[in-house]
Enzyme design. Structure first.
Site, short mmCIF file in Angstrom:
data_model
loop_
_atom_site.label_atom_id
_atom_site.label_comp_id
_atom_site.label_asym_id
_atom_site.label_seq_id
_atom_site.Cartn_x
_atom_site.Cartn_y
_atom_site.Cartn_z
N ASP A 1 0.83 -1.21 0.00
CA ASP A 1 0.00 0.00 0.00
C ASP A 1 0.87 1.26 0.00
O ASP A 1 2.07 1.22 0.30
CB ASP A 1 -0.91 -0.02 1.24
CG ASP A 1 -2.23 0.69 1.01
OD1 ASP A 1 -2.32 1.48 0.06
OD2 ASP A 1 -3.16 0.45 1.81
N ASP A 25 -10.66 2.09 -3.25
CA ASP A 25 -11.19 1.87 -1.90
C ASP A 25 -12.71 1.90 -1.90
O ASP A 25 -13.34 1.59 -0.89
CB ASP A 25 -10.67 2.95 -0.94
CG ASP A 25 -9.33 2.56 -0.33
OD1 ASP A 25 -8.86 1.44 -0.58
OD2 ASP A 25 -8.75 3.39 0.40
C1 GLA Z 1 -5.71 1.95 2.38
C2 GLA Z 1 -6.10 0.80 1.48
C3 GLA Z 1 -7.19 -0.01 2.14
C4 GLA Z 1 -6.70 -0.50 3.48
C5 GLA Z 1 -6.25 0.66 4.34
C6 GLA Z 1 -5.59 0.18 5.61
O1 GLA Z 1 -6.75 2.88 2.48
O2 GLA Z 1 -6.49 1.26 0.22
O3 GLA Z 1 -7.57 -1.08 1.31
O4 GLA Z 1 -5.65 -1.39 3.29
O5 GLA Z 1 -5.33 1.49 3.64
O6 GLA Z 1 -5.18 1.21 6.38
#
Ligand code: GLA
Length: 727
Positions: free
Chosen positions: A475, A545
């Protein structure tokens, strides 16, 4: 595939699909001639220049007005007033460069590009590369242009290398990966823009006189703008018309520039954004641009997408992943966020196992002392005591259940509240004389530093070795600010953003080389770094997301303009949906997620029995159809940006099976039903569709009539077509 005629200076790159022609003028100036459908020869030789007036500067040693030609590699300062592809500042302050032909080579295959992601060849006879060197008339700076053409793809891969062979340093202020001047023609430009949770909006507008700029200066390719654009003729649709597609194999700052001059020539450029970019080139040093891929199609936007899908799928994504069936995963993030313990995780994983899921992913919160997003990034050591039996115990149990196990990392970041920050406050990217801007309570690590990369490599390796993980979600949750490295001298501060990306690639290639069995999935708060640079290392990326099925119709539709469905992480989440509060049926959610790499991101133990049965059935069906769904040819049929519906079809190579996805967004009284004309089938074959036999020709020319129930918003259908005979 590449012909060079020394007497005329014409260089013709061609395969059965396209031709790309350049010409070296007698004075060594490089001219762009043509890019489009395949031509047998290039024999037109007149250099068409508009009338010259007192306002037309002409090169004194050659009869060329640079400002009105189709240039192949424009530099500034000598009468071309459009944006240059290349700009340097000499030691004495001069901004001039006059690049002339020096040498060319035609090579089999494709030379390797060090340190940057790239398209590759499997065997040398499938492609040829033109290596064309230009040299500045004064400084001994050499620019080498690389063009690779594959036998099988309607595309040209371009990149550029600059070498300072002089005795004094120069500074590069601007260097595109590709620049091309298209002949006068009416164009629309298509872009993919957006923001967090609403990535990949398709936007189209006419190209007017003047300059249109699409870019990211966020240090990442960004959700706001994908490093891509297409120039299309005004009549071009999804299924027909000319499309010139441009994309960059890069994950950092970029610019796409489309400039229509008063003579209606259209200059199209793509490369690293020059804001805050400058590169110090010492004598003997060289600089390499990222690769750009240029595709040409006469078959509309779907035609362009299929070229991108094929070349990404076959010659960019690492070969070991290419036909690998991607596991159906269960991720705990939307179900638990940071609030989990061993028992809760195992319940979700067990429910996943019961429906047939193959991989359990533990998302954020397993390391340092991370109970929310304010701390611990950088401390890639298990959170002591959070999981009874530890990560090793969890991993063992999951593996014993026959599932794979994966973990979330956000390696590029540092929290101020972390052990790492307390030990190495200078590892953060910032100018210490300013208070740096914070994003999600965190800062970027200075990946230009080898020590930082070594630390991350060792920490991540240690977790992989200890815990035994099969998958990593990589990420990256905030854009770059305070672009300054305490570890670089003043005259190299303009290199920081690009050096960061090079550092990132160096780290990822080291890790992926050491752990080829680990499946990596990219993520940047969803699709904030959905680009070809990341795909050269990681075959799939978390698309957004936003897991709402209806929002996803647009996001996945837009993303599919460039990226194949096997790259798009798509998860079924709970209803009401966390991001928008919308209620949708399990069927609609599963249909939308089935058109990408299917996963589940909800507490499966909270589903009704009927929904659990639906999930089981879908998982079973997905496994049966997985090769087709993940690797078949995807053709968009109806746009959610233009209609109340979204539809696409995925067809296998032999046109034996196809899966149609159709969603109607809002219910309508007395609705008008438009037949859904399919595409990509064998017109001469018959197909079984829901118990009926229909001709491929009928399905494509007449279409299917789908009548959604009158009172149901967000109605969706997935139809499997099987070929029954052909004559
Ligand atoms: C980001 C990612 C999510 C999740 C969060 C965790 O927003 O896109 O899918 O993994 O971080 O903090």
């Amino acid at each position: 595939m590449i012909d060079y005629e020394p007497t005329t200076g014409v260089i013709h790159l061609h395969n059965q699909l396209i031709s790309y022609v350049l010409q070296i003028e007698p004075n060594g100036v490089l001219i762009h001639r043509y890019w489009g459908p395949n031509l047998r020869h290039w024999r037109l030789d007149a250099l068409n220049q508009p009338e010259r007036t007192g306002q037309t500067p002409v090169l004194a040693d050659a009869d060329i007005a640079l400002g009105s030609i189709c240039a192949e590699w424009p530099g500034g300062g000598q009468g071309d007033y459009r944006y240059p592809a290349f700009q340097m500042r000499q030691h004495n302050g001069s901004p001039l460069a006059s690049l002339r032909f020096k040498a060319l080579q035609i090579r089999e295959g494709k030379p390797v590009l060090e340190g940057l992601p790239q398209f590759f060849v499997v065997s040398d006879d499938e492609a040829e590369t033109l290596v064309l060197t230009l040299t500045d008339t004064t400084t001994a700076v050499e620019v080498t242009l690389y063009y690779t053409i594959y036998r099988a793809f309607a595309s040209i891969i371009r990149r550029v290398e600059v070498r300072n062979l002089g005795a004094v340093p120069v500074r590069l202020d601007e260097i595109m990966s590709a620049s091309i001047d298209l002949r006068p023609q009416a164009f629309d430009v298509i872009q993919l823009n957006g923001d967090w949770a609403r990535e990949a909006n398709v936007e189209r507008e006419p190209v007017h006189t003047g300059t249109k700029v699409l870019r990211s200066n966020r240090g990442m390719s960004s959700a706001q703008q994908n490093p891509f654009f297409a120039l299309v003729t005004p009549e071009t649709t999804e299924q027909s018309g000319e499309v010139f597609g441009f994309a960059l194999v890069y994950s950092g700052n970029f610019i796409c520039r489309i400039e229509k001059d008063p003579n209606a020539l259209v200059r199209a450029q793509i490369g690293i954004d020059s804001e805050n970019f400058s590169w110090h080139l010492d004598p003997g040093a060289q600089f390499e641009t990222p690769e750009a891929v240029l595709t040409y199609s006469e078959a509309g936007l779907n035609g362009m997408s299929q070229i991108f899908h094929q070349i990404i799928g076959q010659r960019l994504i690492p070969t070991r992943y290419q036909h690998m069936e991607r596991p159906i995963l269960v991720n705990n993030w939307e179900a638990t966020t940071f609030n989990f313990d061993r028992e809760r995780l195992l319940k979700i994983a067990k429910a996943g196992q019961a429906v047939g899921a193959e991989l359990f992913v533990l998302d954020d919160g397993w390391f340092g002392h991370r109970d929310d997003d304010t701390s611990s990034l950088g401390d890639w050591v298990e959170y002591p005591g959070k999981l009874q039996g530890g990560l090793v115990g969890l991993s063992k149990t999951i593996h014993r259940w026959g599932m794979k196990f994966g973990l979330w990392f956000e390696p590029e970041m540092i929290s101020q509240n972390s052990q790492l920050y307390r030990t190495h406050p200078d590892w953060r990217l910032c100018d210490p004389s300013y208070t740096p801007a914070v994003g999600r309570h965190q800062y970027l690590l200075d990946l230009t530093m080898p020590a930082v990369r070594d630390y991350l490599f060792e920490r991540i390796s240690a977790v992989i070795d200890l815990v035994g993980i099969d998958y990593i979600k990589w990420d990256m949750n905030r854009p770059m600010t305070d672009v300054f490295s305490c570890h670089l001298p003043a005259d190299q501060q303009g290199e920081v953003a690009h050096r960061y990306v090079l550092g990132l690639y160096a780290l990822i290639s080291r890790l992926t080389a050491r752990y080829p069995q680990v499946l990596f999935e990219g993520c940047a708060s969803g699709g904030g770094r959905f680009d070809m640079g990341m795909l050269a290392y990681m075959p799939q990326i978390w698309t957004s997301d936003n897991t709402d099925a209806i929002a996803r119709l647009r996001i996945q539709y837009g993303t599919s303009l460039i990226y194949p469905q096997s790259t798009m992480g798509a998860h079924v989440s709970a209803a009401p949906n966390e991001q928008v509060g919308r209620m949708t049926t399990i069927e609609t959610r599963q249909n939308v997620a089935t058109s990408g790499v299917l996963g589940y991101e909800l507490d499966l133990t909270e589903l009704t029995t009927a929904d659990v049965d639906a999930v089981k059935a879908r998982v079973k069906q997905y496994k049966q159809l997985r090769q087709l769904l993940q690797y078949g040819r995807m053709i968009r049929l109806r746009s959610p940006f233009e209609t109340n519906e979204a539809s696409w079809v995925i067809v296998d190579e032999t046109q034996t099976q196809a899966v149609v996805f159709f969603t109607r967004v809002l219910a309508q009284a007395n609705q008008l039903v438009m037949p859904l004309k399919l595409a990509g089938l064998d017109a001469r074959a018959d197909y079984r569709v829901e118990g009926r036999i229909c001709g491929g020709d009928e399905l494509m020319s007449v279409g299917l009539t789908l009548t959604p129930p009158r009172h149901q918003d967000f109605w969706s259908k997935m139809l499997v077509l099987e070929r029954v005979s052909s004559d």
